[in-house]
Design a protein around this motif. Structure first.
Motif, mmCIF file in Angstrom:
data_model
loop_
_atom_site.group_PDB
_atom_site.id
_atom_site.type_symbol
_atom_site.label_atom_id
_atom_site.label_comp_id
_atom_site.label_asym_id
_atom_site.label_seq_id
_atom_site.Cartn_x
_atom_site.Cartn_y
_atom_site.Cartn_z
ATOM 1 N N LEU A 46 0.937 -9.011 12.749
ATOM 2 C CA LEU A 46 0.228 -7.769 13.026
ATOM 3 C C LEU A 46 1.182 -6.579 13.056
ATOM 4 O O LEU A 46 0.867 -5.494 12.579
ATOM 5 N N TYR A 47 2.344 -6.801 13.629
ATOM 6 C CA TYR A 47 3.292 -5.705 13.802
ATOM 7 C C TYR A 47 4.236 -5.535 12.619
ATOM 8 O O TYR A 47 4.759 -4.443 12.388
ATOM 9 N N GLN A 48 4.468 -6.589 11.859
ATOM 10 C CA GLN A 48 5.376 -6.497 10.713
ATOM 11 C C GLN A 48 4.862 -5.542 9.638
ATOM 12 O O GLN A 48 5.651 -4.997 8.862
ATOM 13 N N VAL A 49 3.574 -5.318 9.569
ATOM 14 C CA VAL A 49 3.025 -4.400 8.578
ATOM 15 C C VAL A 49 3.699 -3.037 8.654
ATOM 16 O O VAL A 49 3.909 -2.367 7.644
ATOM 17 N N ARG A 50 4.070 -2.630 9.838
ATOM 18 C CA ARG A 50 4.619 -1.298 10.014
ATOM 19 C C ARG A 50 6.077 -1.203 9.579
ATOM 20 O O ARG A 50 6.693 -0.137 9.662
ATOM 21 N N ASN A 51 6.640 -2.288 9.108
ATOM 22 C CA ASN A 51 7.993 -2.266 8.560
ATOM 23 C C ASN A 51 8.012 -2.149 7.045
ATOM 24 O O ASN A 51 9.072 -2.013 6.441
ATOM 25 N N ILE A 52 6.855 -2.249 6.430
ATOM 26 C CA ILE A 52 6.810 -2.115 4.978
ATOM 27 C C ILE A 52 7.044 -0.660 4.598
ATOM 28 O O ILE A 52 6.407 0.245 5.139
ATOM 29 N N ASP A 53 7.940 -0.425 3.665
ATOM 30 C CA ASP A 53 8.223 0.937 3.217
ATOM 31 C C ASP A 53 7.295 1.275 2.052
ATOM 32 O O ASP A 53 7.650 1.140 0.884
ATOM 33 N N PHE A 54 6.087 1.724 2.382
ATOM 34 C CA PHE A 54 5.097 2.037 1.348
ATOM 35 C C PHE A 54 5.498 3.244 0.517
ATOM 36 O O PHE A 54 5.001 3.420 -0.600
ATOM 37 N N SER A 55 6.394 4.082 1.044
ATOM 38 C CA SER A 55 6.817 5.264 0.288
ATOM 39 C C SER A 55 7.552 4.889 -0.988
ATOM 40 O O SER A 55 7.666 5.705 -1.909
ATOM 41 N N LYS A 56 8.059 3.643 -1.039
ATOM 42 C CA LYS A 56 8.780 3.186 -2.230
ATOM 43 C C LYS A 56 7.918 2.305 -3.122
ATOM 44 O O LYS A 56 8.408 1.722 -4.087
ATOM 45 N N LYS A 104 4.357 1.680 -5.530
ATOM 46 C CA LYS A 104 3.363 2.329 -6.378
ATOM 47 C C LYS A 104 2.015 1.640 -6.172
ATOM 48 O O LYS A 104 1.974 0.447 -5.863
ATOM 49 N N PRO A 105 0.915 2.384 -6.323
ATOM 50 C CA PRO A 105 -0.400 1.756 -6.179
ATOM 51 C C PRO A 105 -0.532 0.521 -7.072
ATOM 52 O O PRO A 105 -0.162 0.545 -8.239
ATOM 53 N N GLY A 106 -0.999 -0.551 -6.494
ATOM 54 C CA GLY A 106 -1.138 -1.813 -7.216
ATOM 55 C C GLY A 106 -0.035 -2.802 -6.936
ATOM 56 O O GLY A 106 -0.191 -3.997 -7.199
ATOM 57 N N GLN A 107 1.097 -2.331 -6.395
ATOM 58 C CA GLN A 107 2.193 -3.240 -6.059
ATOM 59 C C GLN A 107 1.821 -4.090 -4.853
ATOM 60 O O GLN A 107 1.098 -3.642 -3.959
ATOM 61 N N THR A 108 2.344 -5.314 -4.821
ATOM 62 C CA THR A 108 2.015 -6.251 -3.748
ATOM 63 C C THR A 108 3.263 -6.826 -3.099
ATOM 64 O O THR A 108 4.350 -6.804 -3.684
ATOM 65 N N LYS A 109 3.087 -7.364 -1.898
ATOM 66 C CA LYS A 109 4.103 -8.133 -1.195
ATOM 67 C C LYS A 109 3.471 -9.435 -0.731
ATOM 68 O O LYS A 109 2.308 -9.457 -0.340
ATOM 69 N N SER A 110 4.241 -10.517 -0.790
ATOM 70 C CA SER A 110 3.746 -11.835 -0.394
ATOM 71 C C SER A 110 4.507 -12.344 0.821
ATOM 72 O O SER A 110 5.660 -11.963 1.050
ATOM 73 N N PHE A 111 3.879 -13.199 1.595
ATOM 74 C CA PHE A 111 4.506 -13.759 2.786
ATOM 75 C C PHE A 111 3.726 -14.989 3.249
ATOM 76 O O PHE A 111 2.695 -15.339 2.670
ATOM 77 N N ILE A 112 4.220 -15.631 4.309
ATOM 78 C CA ILE A 112 3.616 -16.849 4.859
ATOM 79 C C ILE A 112 3.298 -16.629 6.336
ATOM 80 O O ILE A 112 4.131 -16.144 7.094
ATOM 81 N N MET A 119 -2.551 0.594 -2.099
ATOM 82 C CA MET A 119 -3.588 1.232 -2.915
ATOM 83 C C MET A 119 -3.465 2.750 -2.976
ATOM 84 O O MET A 119 -4.322 3.416 -3.547
ATOM 85 N N GLY A 120 -2.394 3.300 -2.376
ATOM 86 C CA GLY A 120 -2.196 4.745 -2.430
ATOM 87 C C GLY A 120 -2.444 5.414 -1.092
ATOM 88 O O GLY A 120 -2.598 4.769 -0.059
ATOM 89 N N LYS A 121 -2.500 6.742 -1.112
ATOM 90 C CA LYS A 121 -2.695 7.517 0.109
ATOM 91 C C LYS A 121 -4.101 8.107 0.169
ATOM 92 O O LYS A 121 -4.689 8.460 -0.844
ATOM 93 N N GLU A 122 -4.613 8.241 1.403
ATOM 94 C CA GLU A 122 -5.881 8.920 1.660
ATOM 95 C C GLU A 122 -5.757 9.672 2.975
ATOM 96 O O GLU A 122 -5.096 9.197 3.904
ATOM 97 N N THR A 123 -6.395 10.816 3.069
ATOM 98 C CA THR A 123 -6.463 11.545 4.323
ATOM 99 C C THR A 123 -7.779 11.207 5.001
ATOM 100 O O THR A 123 -8.850 11.375 4.415
ATOM 101 N N THR A 146 -0.947 5.401 9.323
ATOM 102 C CA THR A 146 -0.440 6.759 9.205
ATOM 103 C C THR A 146 0.797 6.793 8.310
ATOM 104 O O THR A 146 1.678 5.949 8.423
ATOM 105 N N ALA A 147 0.821 7.759 7.399
ATOM 106 C CA ALA A 147 1.905 7.852 6.413
ATOM 107 C C ALA A 147 3.107 8.561 7.020
ATOM 108 O O ALA A 147 3.523 9.636 6.585
ATOM 109 N N ASP A 148 3.665 7.949 8.065
ATOM 110 C CA ASP A 148 4.863 8.458 8.720
ATOM 111 C C ASP A 148 5.712 7.258 9.139
ATOM 112 O O ASP A 148 5.404 6.113 8.780
ATOM 113 N N ASN A 149 6.759 7.485 9.900
ATOM 114 C CA ASN A 149 7.655 6.376 10.238
ATOM 115 C C ASN A 149 7.072 5.420 11.273
ATOM 116 O O ASN A 149 7.622 4.343 11.502
#
Length: 251
Positions: free
Chosen positions: A149-159, A161-169, A184-188, A222-225
């Protein structure tokens, strides 16, 4: 209705690398959990995600807690008191202990997982059933639900592109399962107490029958740190629902 427990774990299938200081002790995020009933999103429960620092005789750990409780007016219809906890290394988020306690209607279950040298030691208690213990090898990097649940916030989405994926267990119900996160990109969007926020939109997929549809399980961060999860939409076998942030402390 029993499967409403996945309100609390709609976030579970997201993960990434090391601890990036997005998560710290002293946080408390509160959500209103709604379920689609006859075409209307009806608030049924409150979900909280909380962090605290815990010092033992050997080390200091980060205690991650997720709880789901039906609002009192729904308790007579279907009472839910679910609790998920993980104790992790505060620098790496590597789990050492995971606990899960489920109370849904007349169904109850307790789980304890100990992560030790590539092995998962499990203790399971179900209502009217003898305690059961088991152990099995897990792959490197395997995590429990709460840690994920918390690891999601360590992904650097700023790097990404829409459509890119990450895999894990992730391990759940004594089984390892593969999962992916698709950016999937940014939305406000309206982020509740945080106001209007630019957010990263991500889609969650996994080799499980607990989540349904393609790009139907979505999270806005949120698209911040801090990457605070402000909205979660999910599709499960018994219907659809969402979690909406209602309060945020310590972020």
């Amino acid at each position: 209705m029993k499967k409403i427990l996945f309100i609390a774990t709609a976030l579970l299938l997201i993960s990434s690398g090391g601890y990036a200081q997005a998560v710290k002790a002293g946080e408390k995020l509160t959500y209103s959990a709604s379920y689609n009933m006859s075409g209307l999103m009806t608030p049924l429960a409150q979900v909280t995600m909380e962090t605290e620092s815990v010092t033992t005789s050997k080390s200091t750990l980060l205690h991650l807690i997720c709880e789901a409780n039906t609002f009192s007016k729904w308790d007579s219809f279907f009472k839910i008191r679910d609790s998920y906890e993980s104790y992790v290394n505060p620098s790496t988020l590597k789990p050492s202990l995971y606990k899960r306690e489920i109370l849904e209607g007349t169904y109850s279950k307790k789980e304890k997982y100990i992560f030790k040298n590539g092995t998962l030691e499990c203790t399971i208690n179900k209502k009217n059933t003898p305690e059961r213990k088991s152990a099995f090898r897990i792959r490197p990097g395997t995590q429990d639900v709460v840690t994920t649940l918390y690891q999601v916030r360590n992904i650097d989405f700023s790097k990404m592109k829409p459509g890119q994926t990450k895999s894990f267990i992730v391990v759940f119900d004594e089984k390892e399962m593969s999962a992916t996160v698709k950016y999937m990109g940014k939305e406000t969007i309206d982020a509740g107490p945080l106001g209007s926020k630019s957010c990263y939109k991500v889609s969650v997929g996994a080799n499980t029958d607990k989540l349904r549809g393609t790009d139907k399980n979505l999270i806005w961060l949120t698209a911040d740190n801090k990457k605070v999860p402000v909205l979660i939409k999910f599709s499960i076998p018994v219907g659809t629902g969402q979690l909406l942030l209602t309060n945020a402390k310590g972020i």
